[in-house]
Scaffold this motif. Structure first.
Motif, short mmCIF file in Angstrom:
data_model
loop_
_atom_site.label_atom_id
_atom_site.label_comp_id
_atom_site.label_asym_id
_atom_site.label_seq_id
_atom_site.Cartn_x
_atom_site.Cartn_y
_atom_site.Cartn_z
N GLN A 70 0.86 -1.17 -0.05
CA GLN A 70 0.03 0.02 -0.09
C GLN A 70 0.73 1.26 0.07
OE1 GLN A 70 -3.49 -0.47 -0.56
NE2 GLN A 70 -3.55 1.74 -0.84
N PHE A 96 -4.04 -4.43 -3.17
CA PHE A 96 -4.27 -2.89 -2.91
C PHE A 96 -5.75 -2.52 -2.51
CE2 PHE A 96 -0.54 -3.60 -5.74
CZ PHE A 96 0.38 -2.78 -5.09
N GLU A 97 -5.49 -1.47 -1.85
CA GLU A 97 -6.75 -0.74 -1.41
C GLU A 97 -6.63 0.83 -2.00
OE1 GLU A 97 -6.86 -0.66 2.84
OE2 GLU A 97 -7.01 -2.99 3.03
#
Length: 126
Positions: A70, A96-97
């Motif tokens: 991230q 991933f965010e």
């Protein structure tokens, strides 16, 4: 300039004259990762497994540098077949965010060891 070499046994060792990553200040430059299993140094089979292996390798190096996926602010994805772009996007969403990193997807003629995918990135930690 103070360059720190970053290495992880959880990612494949370099197959050429380069470091897995270099840290300068709080910026980490992650070298390209291909879908090599770090335990065997063999290419994993199957495109989805290969993309996951690349993300796992990048993650291991990111962690060795004191960060995580991230923390990547720029990701470059190299593909020998841009027809796999949608699959890469779907797998990337597992790793991933939001906010997602800035990214480029680049079609290339060939990659090391005949693999279909390679990724590198820039990460900021701290």
């Amino acid at each position: 300039m103070n360059k720190q070499v970053i290495t992880s046994e959880q990612a494949p060792s370099a197959i050429g004259p380069y470091s897995q990553a270099i840290k300068v200040g709080n910026t980490v430059y992650l070298s390209g990762q291909i879908p090599l299993d770090p335990a065997t140094m063999e290419v994993v089979e199957g495109f989805e497994a290969q993309v996951c292996r690349v993300f796992d390798n990048l993650s291991a190096v990111a962690e060795a540098a004191g960060g995580k996926l991230q923390d990547i602010v720029k990701l470059n994805i190299f593909l020998t077949d841009l027809g796999n772009f949608a699959t890469v996007n779907e797998i990337m969403e597992r790793y991933f965010e939001k906010p997602y990193p800035a990214r480029a997807a680049i079609g290339v003629a060939a990659l090391p060891k005949g693999v279909p995918v390679e990724m590198d990135g820039i990460m900021v930690v701290g």
